[in-house]
Write a protein that holds these residues in place. Structure first.
Motif, short mmCIF file in Angstrom:
data_model
loop_
_atom_site.label_atom_id
_atom_site.label_comp_id
_atom_site.label_asym_id
_atom_site.label_seq_id
_atom_site.Cartn_x
_atom_site.Cartn_y
_atom_site.Cartn_z
N VAL A 179 0.73 -1.50 -0.09
CA VAL A 179 -0.25 -0.42 -0.07
C VAL A 179 0.65 0.78 -0.63
O VAL A 179 0.84 1.90 -1.03
CB VAL A 179 -0.72 -0.32 1.31
N VAL B 287 -8.79 5.31 4.42
CA VAL B 287 -8.69 3.43 3.85
C VAL B 287 -10.28 3.16 4.60
O VAL B 287 -10.34 3.35 5.70
CB VAL B 287 -7.45 3.23 5.29
N GLY C 269 -5.70 -2.80 7.82
CA GLY C 269 -5.78 -1.58 7.26
C GLY C 269 -5.42 -0.87 8.08
O GLY C 269 -5.27 0.27 7.79
N CYS D 220 -2.72 -0.51 8.36
CA CYS D 220 -1.88 0.47 6.84
C CYS D 220 -1.61 2.33 7.01
O CYS D 220 -1.41 3.43 6.58
CB CYS D 220 -2.37 -0.19 5.40
N ALA D 221 -2.85 2.45 7.49
CA ALA D 221 -3.51 3.47 8.03
C ALA D 221 -2.42 4.42 8.70
O ALA D 221 -2.00 5.55 8.36
CB ALA D 221 -4.60 3.75 8.98
N GLY E 28 -9.87 7.32 8.30
CA GLY E 28 -10.71 5.46 8.10
C GLY E 28 -12.30 5.28 8.28
O GLY E 28 -12.63 6.43 8.75
N CYS F 204 -7.65 6.24 -2.03
CA CYS F 204 -8.96 5.60 -1.33
C CYS F 204 -8.34 4.00 -1.10
O CYS F 204 -7.74 3.49 -2.66
CB CYS F 204 -10.24 5.36 -1.91
N VAL F 205 -8.74 3.49 -0.56
CA VAL F 205 -7.38 2.18 -0.54
C VAL F 205 -8.46 1.56 -0.05
O VAL F 205 -9.12 1.72 1.44
CB VAL F 205 -5.99 2.00 0.55
#
Length: 310
Positions: free
Chosen positions: A102, A139, A146, A149-150, A162, A192-193
């Motif tokens: 990511v 995210v 998640g 990654c955030a 998030g 946007c993930v």
């Protein structure tokens, strides 16, 4: 007394996992018989991949748990014969692989690397890229992957929001929930993930309506699940340029058919489901810890909420 651990996955996975599983289960002090051919009524734990031949769990009358080798459980959670506790796979390597994919792909787009890599000889356009401080990332999904990654993106200076089905509280992250929260999170997303689980409620989370909420020129990364995106709606948004780019690692049909438009669309990057993979040396530790917990009468780690589907 030895416990019996059935490895129910494909043959190539057994070749990969046999030695690490034996090592890690022994390391937590459990004497275990680990094999691929244990009679169902003798099995204490099932180490499971949903693409194995085991589909009916009814015969496993003494088993204590199913320990999934995949992070995703959508292929098993609805199995009507599954009467056992089900644990999903969480391990540091799985998380680290997702964080690296990511952050790497966001930085590639953020820094405009492709323009420099593909520039013709003599092209010298020294335009400075934007700073992370001025860039907003949303995210979707704040589970193990998640959230990691955030936090990694926030650590790089990005303004991170998030969204999750239930409200979360993560230091340094603006956490939202609810349908209105989703709209708000998308409306401010330069990137946007997608890291939501695949459930009926999350299918087509990005659709014509929600894509239209995103800022002009937004970018999308999907290392989560293919059905999270309405493909036709995304293609239309890419064709108009409303969505500047989509980096996609997961798809409704895999391998992605060679004639799919994603392969040739100038605003799409396809990666072949490599964002995060379980690695036997690490995931065997998670399996071993859950076997130890089961034998010690302790709660299993990472149990799936059947009602939520993940």
């Amino acid at each position: 007394m030895s416990v019996s651990v059935l490895f129910a996955a494909t043959e190539d996975r057994w070749t990969e996992y046999e030695a690490p599983l034996r090592k890690e289960i022994a390391a937590v002090g459990v004497d275990a018989h680990i094999a691929t051919d244990i009679p169902a009524d003798k099995v204490d734990y099932i180490v499971y991949a949903p693409n194995s031949e085991v589909k009916d769990f009814t015969p496993f009358t003494r088993a204590k748990a199913v320990l999934n080798l995949w992070a995703g459980v959508e292929a098993i959670v609805g199995n009507p014969t599954l009467h056992l506790p089900l644990a999903r796979m969480v391990d540091p390597a799985l998380t680290q692989g997702m964080v690296e994919w990511v952050t790497g792909h966001i930085l590639r787009l953020h820094l405009g690397m492709d323009a420099h890599i593909n520039a013709a000889p003599g092209i010298w356009e020294p335009e400075a890229p934007p700073l992370s401080f001025d860039t907003r990332v949303t995210v979707l999904g704040l589970g193990e992957l998640g959230a990691a990654c955030a936090m990694a993106l926030a650590g790089l200076g990005f303004a991170v929001t998030g969204w999750s089905r239930s409200q979360k509280d993560i230091p340094g992250i603006t956490c939202l929930s609810s349908a209105d929260g989703l709209d708000q999170a998308l409306s401010i997303a330069d990137y946007c993930v997608l890291l939501l689980p695949k459930t009926p409620a999350t299918e087509n989370t990005l659709n014509a309506r929600t894509l239209a909420l995103m800022p002009e020129g937004a970018r999308i990364l999907n290392p989560g699940r293919g059905p999270l995106i309405d493909d036709e709606a995304l293609m239309a948004a890419l064709d108009t340029g409303h969505i500047d780019h989509a980096t996609l690692d997961v798809f409704r049909v895999e391998p992605l058919p060679a004639d799919h438009r994603y392969w040739t669309h100038p605003r799409v990057t396809v990666t072949p489901h490599v964002a995060s993979e379980t690695r036997a040396a690490y995931s065997s530790k998670t399996v071993a810890e859950n076997v130890r917990r089961g034998e010690a009468g302790e709660p299993f780690l990472y149990l799936v909420d059947r009602s939520a589907g993940y």
